[in-house]
Design a protein around this motif. Structure first.
Motif, short mmCIF file in Angstrom:
data_model
loop_
_atom_site.label_atom_id
_atom_site.label_comp_id
_atom_site.label_asym_id
_atom_site.label_seq_id
_atom_site.Cartn_x
_atom_site.Cartn_y
_atom_site.Cartn_z
N ARG A 150 0.82 -1.21 0.00
CA ARG A 150 0.00 0.00 0.00
C ARG A 150 0.86 1.26 0.00
O ARG A 150 1.98 1.27 0.50
N VAL A 151 0.26 2.31 -0.56
CA VAL A 151 0.90 3.63 -0.61
C VAL A 151 -0.07 4.63 -0.02
O VAL A 151 -1.27 4.58 -0.31
N ILE A 152 0.43 5.52 0.83
CA ILE A 152 -0.45 6.48 1.48
C ILE A 152 -0.01 7.91 1.17
O ILE A 152 1.12 8.15 0.74
N PHE A 153 -0.93 8.83 1.40
CA PHE A 153 -0.63 10.25 1.26
C PHE A 153 -0.34 10.82 2.64
O PHE A 153 -1.09 10.61 3.58
N ARG A 154 0.79 11.53 2.75
CA ARG A 154 1.11 12.29 3.95
C ARG A 154 1.53 13.68 3.52
O ARG A 154 2.09 13.86 2.43
N GLN A 155 1.27 14.65 4.35
CA GLN A 155 1.61 16.02 3.99
C GLN A 155 3.10 16.16 3.71
O GLN A 155 3.52 16.90 2.83
N SER A 156 3.90 15.42 4.46
CA SER A 156 5.35 15.49 4.28
C SER A 156 5.83 14.59 3.13
O SER A 156 6.97 14.71 2.68
N ASN A 157 4.96 13.70 2.68
CA ASN A 157 5.32 12.78 1.60
C ASN A 157 4.04 12.35 0.88
O ASN A 157 3.36 11.42 1.32
N PRO A 158 3.70 13.03 -0.22
CA PRO A 158 2.43 12.76 -0.91
C PRO A 158 2.26 11.34 -1.43
O PRO A 158 1.14 10.93 -1.73
N GLN A 159 3.34 10.60 -1.56
CA GLN A 159 3.23 9.23 -2.06
C GLN A 159 4.23 8.34 -1.31
O GLN A 159 5.33 8.07 -1.78
N MET A 160 3.83 7.90 -0.12
CA MET A 160 4.72 7.13 0.75
C MET A 160 4.39 5.65 0.66
O MET A 160 3.29 5.23 1.04
N PRO A 161 5.31 4.83 0.19
CA PRO A 161 5.07 3.38 0.12
C PRO A 161 5.16 2.75 1.51
O PRO A 161 6.19 2.20 1.90
N ILE A 162 4.08 2.84 2.26
CA ILE A 162 4.09 2.51 3.68
C ILE A 162 4.44 1.05 3.96
O ILE A 162 5.20 0.75 4.88
N ASP A 163 3.88 0.13 3.16
CA ASP A 163 4.18 -1.29 3.38
C ASP A 163 5.62 -1.62 3.00
O ASP A 163 6.27 -2.46 3.64
N ALA A 164 6.12 -0.96 1.98
CA ALA A 164 7.51 -1.17 1.57
C ALA A 164 8.46 -0.67 2.65
O ALA A 164 9.47 -1.31 2.96
N TYR A 165 8.12 0.47 3.23
CA TYR A 165 8.92 1.00 4.34
C TYR A 165 8.94 0.01 5.50
O TYR A 165 9.99 -0.26 6.09
N LYS A 166 7.77 -0.50 5.83
CA LYS A 166 7.68 -1.43 6.97
C LYS A 166 8.53 -2.68 6.72
O LYS A 166 9.24 -3.15 7.61
N ALA A 167 8.45 -3.20 5.50
CA ALA A 167 9.23 -4.39 5.16
C ALA A 167 10.73 -4.11 5.25
O ALA A 167 11.50 -4.91 5.80
N LEU A 168 11.14 -2.98 4.71
CA LEU A 168 12.56 -2.63 4.72
C LEU A 168 13.07 -2.40 6.14
O LEU A 168 14.10 -2.95 6.55
N LEU A 169 12.35 -1.58 6.89
CA LEU A 169 12.78 -1.25 8.25
C LEU A 169 12.75 -2.47 9.17
O LEU A 169 13.62 -2.63 10.03
#
Length: 214
Positions: A150-169
């Motif tokens: 999944r990808v989410i919108f955040r004010q600091s990052n309009p297109q943040m690959p949230i699941d990819a971040y979680k997997a990487l971190l």
């Protein structure tokens, strides 16, 4: 002779009394330093001092937050620490993937936002911000290609690959390369990846072919 002997005895006694204090000074300093460590990323310590807002920012926060100053300050410290963790991991990931900074994108970012960083009060130059934003985009593009999700919108990052971040971190955490020492920071950091998300981008609208500022 008795006077001299007494004097020497006094010096020896004083040294015995003072030595433990000096001997303990270094461990105390080390313990204090350990308390200030919020996280350790790739052997780099992220300390409270590293992510503390500037004196000017603290004054502005205090004027606005008033009684809630301490709470707001701690919140901003957690935000800054989280961003520092992201930065360290992304830079390492980019290096592993052989990602080099796209200078054409840096130039486009600079052209578009240069006027916003022309003031004397800017803490960073437009070149620094542009390089960071472009590298973040390039790393996130590679992350999404590798992990998807999944990808989410955040004010600091309009297109943040949230699941990819979680997997990487999570991978860095499991390998011991990411340790969040501070409990409050740890809870806040990982809670970001827990759904539901406020603004989730529909799969058909996800597009990493170019950065959001173009």
């Amino acid at each position: 002779m008795r006077i001299i002997s007494g004097f020497l005895f006094s010096l020896l006694s004083a040294s015995l009394l003072l030595t433990p204090q000096f001997a303990n000074a270094e461990p105390v300093a080390e313990q204090q330093a350990e308390k200030n460590v919020l996280a350790i990323v790739l052997k780099t310590r992220v300390t409270r001092a590293d992510v503390m807002p500037s004196e000017k920012e603290r004054k502005e926060i205090k004027a606005q937050a008033k009684e809630s100053y301490g709470e707001m300050l701690n919140y901003l410290i957690r935000v800054n620490a989280s961003n520092r963790i992201y930065e360290l991991v992304l830079n390492d990931y980019a290096a592993q993937k052989g990602i080099t900074l796209n200078q054409a994108l840096v130039s486009k970012f600079t052209e578009k936002f240069g006027d916003q960083f022309s003031g004397e009060g800017a803490s960073k130059s437009i070149e620094e911000v542009a390089a960071k934003q472009v590298m973040q985009y390039q790393a996130e593009k590679a992350m999404f290609k590798e992990f998807g999700g999944r990808v989410i919108f955040r004010q600091s990052n309009p297109q943040m690959p949230i699941d990819a971040y979680k997997a990487l971190l999570s991978g860095y955490r499991e390998s011991g390369q990411l340790q969040i020492v501070d409990k409050d920071l740890e809870d806040a950091f990982w809670s970001v990846f827990t759904p539901p998300f406020q603004y989730e981008i529909a799969p058909e609208n996800i597009d990493f072919s170019q950065p959001w500022w173009i």
